[in-house]
Motif scaffolding. Structure first.
Motif, PDB file in Angstrom:
ATOM      1  N   LYS A 178       0.825  -1.220   0.000  1.00 32.77           N
ATOM      2  CA  LYS A 178       0.000   0.000   0.000  1.00 32.77           C
ATOM      3  C   LYS A 178       0.852   1.258   0.000  1.00 32.77           C
ATOM      4  O   LYS A 178       0.476   2.257  -0.583  1.00 32.77           O
ATOM      5  CB  LYS A 178      -0.918   0.022   1.230  1.00 32.77           C
ATOM      6  N   GLU A 179       1.990   1.257   0.690  1.00 32.67           N
ATOM      7  CA  GLU A 179       2.801   2.461   0.821  1.00 32.67           C
ATOM      8  C   GLU A 179       4.120   2.392   0.073  1.00 32.67           C
ATOM      9  O   GLU A 179       4.851   3.375   0.032  1.00 32.67           O
ATOM     10  CB  GLU A 179       3.033   2.762   2.299  1.00 32.67           C
TER      11      GLU A 179
ATOM     12  N   GLY B 260       5.891   1.208  -3.682  1.00 34.22           N
ATOM     13  CA  GLY B 260       5.676   0.776  -5.046  1.00 34.22           C
ATOM     14  C   GLY B 260       6.849  -0.092  -5.483  1.00 34.22           C
ATOM     15  O   GLY B 260       7.981   0.127  -5.046  1.00 34.22           O
TER      16      GLY B 260
ATOM     17  N   MET C 268       5.284   5.846  -2.097  1.00 31.13           N
ATOM     18  CA  MET C 268       4.061   6.112  -2.861  1.00 31.13           C
ATOM     19  C   MET C 268       3.318   7.310  -2.265  1.00 31.13           C
ATOM     20  O   MET C 268       2.238   7.175  -1.699  1.00 31.13           O
ATOM     21  CB  MET C 268       3.152   4.878  -2.856  1.00 31.13           C
TER      22      MET C 268
ATOM     23  N   VAL D  83       1.110  10.654  -1.782  1.00 27.41           N
ATOM     24  CA  VAL D  83      -0.061  11.300  -2.372  1.00 27.41           C
ATOM     25  C   VAL D  83      -0.319  12.547  -1.545  1.00 27.41           C
ATOM     26  O   VAL D  83      -0.433  12.442  -0.323  1.00 27.41           O
ATOM     27  CB  VAL D  83      -1.298  10.373  -2.344  1.00 27.41           C
TER      28      VAL D  83
ATOM     29  N   GLU E  90       1.303  13.845  -5.416  1.00 29.46           N
ATOM     30  CA  GLU E  90       2.586  13.756  -6.090  1.00 29.46           C
ATOM     31  C   GLU E  90       2.590  14.713  -7.278  1.00 29.46           C
ATOM     32  O   GLU E  90       1.556  14.910  -7.926  1.00 29.46           O
ATOM     33  CB  GLU E  90       2.838  12.323  -6.569  1.00 29.46           C
TER      34      GLU E  90
ATOM     35  N   ARG F 272      -4.485  11.499  -5.817  1.00 30.61           N
ATOM     36  CA  ARG F 272      -4.872  10.194  -5.273  1.00 30.61           C
ATOM     37  C   ARG F 272      -4.031   9.135  -5.953  1.00 30.61           C
ATOM     38  O   ARG F 272      -3.412   9.387  -6.992  1.00 30.61           O
ATOM     39  CB  ARG F 272      -6.359   9.912  -5.490  1.00 30.61           C
ATOM     40  N   ASN F 273      -3.985   7.951  -5.360  1.00 30.70           N
ATOM     41  CA  ASN F 273      -3.264   6.843  -5.962  1.00 30.70           C
ATOM     42  C   ASN F 273      -4.017   6.404  -7.215  1.00 30.70           C
ATOM     43  O   ASN F 273      -5.166   5.963  -7.118  1.00 30.70           O
ATOM     44  CB  ASN F 273      -3.143   5.685  -4.971  1.00 30.70           C
TER      45      ASN F 273
ATOM     46  N   GLU G  98      -5.602   2.762  -7.254  1.00 29.01           N
ATOM     47  CA  GLU G  98      -6.681   2.348  -6.360  1.00 29.01           C
ATOM     48  C   GLU G  98      -8.024   2.775  -6.946  1.00 29.01           C
ATOM     49  O   GLU G  98      -8.172   3.912  -7.388  1.00 29.01           O
ATOM     50  CB  GLU G  98      -6.500   2.965  -4.975  1.00 29.01           C
TER      51      GLU G  98
END
Length: 156
Positions: A33-34, A36, A113, A115, A117, A132-133, A136
């Motif tokens: 999740k955090e 990449g 990762m 956000v 960015e 946002r990512n 997801e």
């Protein structure tokens, strides 16, 4: 939990045919999740991604196979299997990779990762924003945020 393998010839998640790159998002498939983690295969003659710098993300690259060329603001450097390089956040981390050889080159990219960015593409005169990512899904009625590529403002 999925257990992707960086050496497996599994389906690729994205192909940038013009740049001759294909990518597999192994971190996402492993459930990260955090962090990449992506495997990028640069075909012979690949021009690589556009020269860019991340303002929120730090990256670490490991050459798994082949001999890609790394390009930064300081110039170009040929890399070999096993080489590890890191790119800090901001303009000091300006980078891209190409493949001028007759063999494919494979690079593992590991990153934070963040956000939001912001990514600078100086040669294109553009910058990208992600609030946002992008990997997801957005819930129905949820905040879709801003994902876009914009022109750099004229120098003042």
């Amino acid at each position: 939990m999925s257990r992707p393998n960086v050496f497996a010839d599994e389906p690729w998640d994205r192909a940038a045919e013009q740049m001759r790159i294909r990518s597999r998002f192994v971190g996402l498939h492993a459930g990260a999740k955090e962090l990449g983690a992506s495997v990028h295969e640069l075909s012979p003659g690949s021009t690589g991604f556009h020269l860019h710098a991340h303002y929120g993300m730090e990256e670490l690259f490991v050459v798994l196979s082949g001999r890609p060329t790394m390009r930064t603001a300081a110039g170009e450097e040929a890399l070999e299997p096993g080489d590890v390089v890191s790119m800090p956040r901001g303009i000091d981390g300006l980078h891209t990779f190409t493949n001028r050889t007759d063999e494919p080159a494979t690079v593992l990219a590991v990153s934070t990762m963040p956000v939001p960015e912001v990514v600078l593409y100086p040669e294109l005169g553009k910058f990208g924003v992600a609030t946002r990512n992008p990997f997801e899904p957005v819930a129905e009625g949820g905040d879709r945020g801003v994902l876009g590529l914009f022109d750099l403002p004229a120098e003042q």
